[in-house]
Design an enzyme around this catalytic site. Structure first.
Site, PDB file in Angstrom:
ATOM      1  N   SER A 123       0.817  -1.220   0.000  1.00 14.84           N
ATOM      2  CA  SER A 123       0.000   0.000   0.000  1.00 14.84           C
ATOM      3  C   SER A 123       0.846   1.264   0.000  1.00 14.84           C
ATOM      4  O   SER A 123       0.424   2.285  -0.545  1.00 14.84           O
ATOM      5  CB  SER A 123      -0.901   0.038   1.240  1.00 14.84           C
ATOM      6  OG  SER A 123      -1.840  -0.985   1.175  1.00 14.84           O
ATOM      7  N   HIS A 144      -2.519  -3.634  -6.644  1.00 11.59           N
ATOM      8  CA  HIS A 144      -2.959  -3.224  -5.309  1.00 11.59           C
ATOM      9  C   HIS A 144      -4.466  -3.400  -5.146  1.00 11.59           C
ATOM     10  O   HIS A 144      -5.259  -2.758  -5.834  1.00 11.59           O
ATOM     11  CB  HIS A 144      -2.578  -1.750  -5.078  1.00 11.59           C
ATOM     12  CG  HIS A 144      -2.927  -1.240  -3.732  1.00 11.59           C
ATOM     13  ND1 HIS A 144      -3.808  -0.200  -3.531  1.00 11.59           N
ATOM     14  CD2 HIS A 144      -2.520  -1.624  -2.497  1.00 11.59           C
ATOM     15  CE1 HIS A 144      -3.918   0.034  -2.233  1.00 11.59           C
ATOM     16  NE2 HIS A 144      -3.150  -0.813  -1.586  1.00 11.59           N
ATOM     17  N   GLU A 156      -5.532  -1.678  -8.510  1.00 10.55           N
ATOM     18  CA  GLU A 156      -4.702  -0.625  -9.098  1.00 10.55           C
ATOM     19  C   GLU A 156      -3.408  -1.257  -9.621  1.00 10.55           C
ATOM     20  O   GLU A 156      -2.727  -1.977  -8.891  1.00 10.55           O
ATOM     21  CB  GLU A 156      -4.428   0.456  -8.055  1.00 10.55           C
ATOM     22  CG  GLU A 156      -5.738   1.117  -7.605  1.00 10.55           C
ATOM     23  CD  GLU A 156      -5.555   2.195  -6.561  1.00 10.55           C
ATOM     24  OE1 GLU A 156      -5.580   3.376  -6.910  1.00 10.55           O
ATOM     25  OE2 GLU A 156      -5.411   1.847  -5.370  1.00 10.55           O
ATOM     26  N   ASN A 195      -5.929   6.140  -2.485  1.00 11.99           N
ATOM     27  CA  ASN A 195      -5.482   6.814  -1.266  1.00 11.99           C
ATOM     28  C   ASN A 195      -5.005   8.234  -1.525  1.00 11.99           C
ATOM     29  O   ASN A 195      -5.009   9.061  -0.605  1.00 11.99           O
ATOM     30  CB  ASN A 195      -4.411   5.982  -0.557  1.00 11.99           C
ATOM     31  CG  ASN A 195      -5.054   4.808   0.168  1.00 11.99           C
ATOM     32  OD1 ASN A 195      -6.239   4.853   0.511  1.00 11.99           O
ATOM     33  ND2 ASN A 195      -4.300   3.746   0.363  1.00 11.99           N
TER      34      ASN A 195
HETATM   35  P1  NAD Z   1      -1.136  -9.202   7.561  1.00  6.36           P
HETATM   36  O1  NAD Z   1      -0.239  -8.855   8.678  1.00  6.36           O
HETATM   37  O2  NAD Z   1      -2.569  -9.472   7.814  1.00  6.36           O
HETATM   38  O3  NAD Z   1      -0.545 -10.488   6.808  1.00  6.36           O
HETATM   39  C1  NAD Z   1       0.809 -10.665   6.522  1.00  6.36           C
HETATM   40  C2  NAD Z   1       1.085 -12.138   6.346  1.00  6.36           C
HETATM   41  O4  NAD Z   1       2.429 -12.307   5.896  1.00  6.36           O
HETATM   42  C3  NAD Z   1       0.952 -12.947   7.632  1.00  6.36           C
HETATM   43  O5  NAD Z   1       0.181 -14.098   7.370  1.00  6.36           O
HETATM   44  C4  NAD Z   1       2.401 -13.313   7.990  1.00  6.36           C
HETATM   45  O6  NAD Z   1       2.515 -14.576   8.632  1.00  6.36           O
HETATM   46  C5  NAD Z   1       3.022 -13.374   6.623  1.00  6.36           C
HETATM   47  N1  NAD Z   1       4.464 -13.186   6.615  1.00  6.36           N
HETATM   48  C6  NAD Z   1       5.258 -12.607   7.527  1.00  6.36           C
HETATM   49  N2  NAD Z   1       6.543 -12.626   7.110  1.00  6.36           N
HETATM   50  C7  NAD Z   1       6.535 -13.246   5.916  1.00  6.36           C
HETATM   51  C8  NAD Z   1       7.549 -13.605   4.989  1.00  6.36           C
HETATM   52  N3  NAD Z   1       8.829 -13.311   5.205  1.00  6.36           N
HETATM   53  N4  NAD Z   1       7.175 -14.268   3.872  1.00  6.36           N
HETATM   54  C9  NAD Z   1       5.882 -14.559   3.644  1.00  6.36           C
HETATM   55  N5  NAD Z   1       4.880 -14.259   4.491  1.00  6.36           N
HETATM   56  C10 NAD Z   1       5.215 -13.600   5.599  1.00  6.36           C
HETATM   57  O7  NAD Z   1      -0.952  -8.038   6.488  1.00  6.36           O
HETATM   58  P2  NAD Z   1      -2.000  -7.502   5.381  1.00  6.36           P
HETATM   59  O8  NAD Z   1      -2.866  -6.468   5.994  1.00  6.36           O
HETATM   60  O9  NAD Z   1      -2.599  -8.644   4.666  1.00  6.36           O
HETATM   61  O10 NAD Z   1      -0.988  -6.714   4.434  1.00  6.36           O
HETATM   62  C11 NAD Z   1      -0.137  -7.399   3.552  1.00  6.36           C
HETATM   63  C12 NAD Z   1       0.258  -6.472   2.422  1.00  6.36           C
HETATM   64  O11 NAD Z   1      -0.923  -6.037   1.761  1.00  6.36           O
HETATM   65  C13 NAD Z   1       0.996  -5.216   2.868  1.00  6.36           C
HETATM   66  O12 NAD Z   1       1.964  -4.899   1.898  1.00  6.36           O
HETATM   67  C14 NAD Z   1      -0.100  -4.150   2.895  1.00  6.36           C
HETATM   68  O13 NAD Z   1       0.401  -2.860   2.620  1.00  6.36           O
HETATM   69  C15 NAD Z   1      -0.964  -4.611   1.754  1.00  6.36           C
HETATM   70  N6  NAD Z   1      -2.374  -4.178   1.807  1.00  6.36           N
HETATM   71  C16 NAD Z   1      -3.103  -4.282   2.952  1.00  6.36           C
HETATM   72  C17 NAD Z   1      -4.438  -3.839   2.976  1.00  6.36           C
HETATM   73  C18 NAD Z   1      -5.294  -3.953   4.215  1.00  6.36           C
HETATM   74  O14 NAD Z   1      -6.364  -3.322   4.269  1.00  6.36           O
HETATM   75  N7  NAD Z   1      -4.905  -4.732   5.228  1.00  6.36           N
HETATM   76  C19 NAD Z   1      -5.012  -3.301   1.806  1.00  6.36           C
HETATM   77  C20 NAD Z   1      -4.244  -3.240   0.631  1.00  6.36           C
HETATM   78  C21 NAD Z   1      -2.923  -3.671   0.647  1.00  6.36           C
END
Ligand code: NAD
Length: 286
Positions: A123, A144, A156, A195
């Site tokens: 993000s 994204h 995106e 955003n």
């Molecule tokens: P999250 O913390 O819910 O999930 C992250 C996952 O990655 C976990 O399951 C964790 O165990 C795993 N992980 C940790 N280290 C790792 C590694 N080295 N290799 C592989 N997996 C690993 O996070 P999220 O909210 O799902 O966000 C993940 C990505 O998505 C981020 O880059 C975030 O910016 C992006 N994102 C999040 C949202 C949101 O609303 N949460 C929206 C759009 C984009």
């Protein structure tokens, strides 16, 4: 040469990774999901089971067992090399920590076949921050998603100056094939489109109320009536949850820190964190 995407591997099975894996499987693609530990995969199993129930309730096309079939079809693994050995596309949704992303892409670049496209769901990081660690900047870009992908279905697509236009187009087509509305960015922009619009709106709304100019209800009412939007900025903040905006504001400039202090004193310290906690700017019944 047309690029065919059939086999998709999702890295990280947290909030977004599990949704991306599920939506992709639901759309008929072969999906493997990778996470770092057995505990993380157990959590992924729970998330996927819950997503199947949500799709049954909220997605009309999920009738006739399609949601359960999609859930069962996702292969879960902690073996990165095996996870990507035959992937056409890897979608990365691991923690938003640059060092973790860079280290993961370095390993990924070694394990994945030459043809494999890498897409980051980051993000806040730009693909340029990561591209040199992929070993294939021409096959790397950002894809994204928004949280609750089956409902808020923008995807995106944002490349770097190194991204091959055919790779970019293949990812745009893939996004459409999994039911997303692809939003094409022509060059890199922090915050993408969504955003870049939303964050200034939410900050302006908070500045109006924190400055004593108008109550949140009045701000939202103005936005709804004046623009025809279905919800106002404070309603959106309650959906997002107040913790994420607080963390961003607390680490920004002086104006942002003042808004963070206002959020903390009036809402966060009182347990008012948004819809998830039952109350934020508005009160919600269970
Ligand atoms: P999250 O913390 O819910 O999930 C992250 C996952 O990655 C976990 O399951 C964790 O165990 C795993 N992980 C940790 N280290 C790792 C590694 N080295 N290799 C592989 N997996 C690993 O996070 P999220 O909210 O799902 O966000 C993940 C990505 O998505 C981020 O880059 C975030 O910016 C992006 N994102 C999040 C949202 C949101 O609303 N949460 C929206 C759009 C984009």
């Amino acid at each position: 040469m047309t690029i065919e995407i059939r086999k998709v591997t999702v890295l990280g099975t947290g909030v977004l990774g599990s949704q991306i894996a599920f939506q992709t499987a639901f759309s008929g693609f072969d999906v493997t999901a990778y996470d770092i530990s057995d505990d993380a995969l157990a959590a992924a199993g729970d998330r996927i089971t819950k997503l199947a129930a949500t799709y049954r309730d909220e997605v009309p096309a999920a009738a006739d067992g399609k949601a359960d079939k999609s859930a069962a079809g996702i292969a879960l693994t902690t073996d990165l090399a095996a996870a990507v050995a035959d992937a056409d596309l890897v979608i990365e949704a691991i923690p938003e920590v640059l060092a973790i992303k860079q280290e993961t892409y370095q390993r990924l670049g070694e394990f994945a076949p030459e043809r494999t496209i890498f897409a980051t769901n980051s993000s806040t990081l730009l693909p340029s921050d990561i591209k040199d660690f992929t070993g294939r900047p021409d096959k790397f870009l950002a894809l994204h998603f928004a949280n609750l992908v089956w409902k808020y279905n923008t995807a995106e697509v944002m490349g770097t100056s190194d991204t091959d236009p055919e790779v970019y187009q293949a990812v745009v087509d893939f996004a459409a094939a999994i039911g997303m509305v692809p939003i094409e960015l022509h060059k890199e922009k922090a915050g993408y489109v969504l955003n870049s619009l939303l964050v200034p709106l939410l900050n302006a709304a908070m500045a109006l109320s924190a400055g004593g100019y108008a109550e949140p209800e009045a701000v939202d009412k103005t936005w709804r009536i004046g623009t025809g939007a279905p919800v106002g900025p404070f309603q959106i903040l309650d959906i997002i949850g107040l913790t994420t905006p607080y963390n961003i504001l607390a680490n920004s400039g002086e104006d942002g820190q003042q808004l963070a202090a206002w959020l903390k004193a009036n809402y966060i310290d009182k347990g008012k964190l948004g819809i998830a906690s039952g109350e934020g700017f508005y009160r919600y019944s269970a």
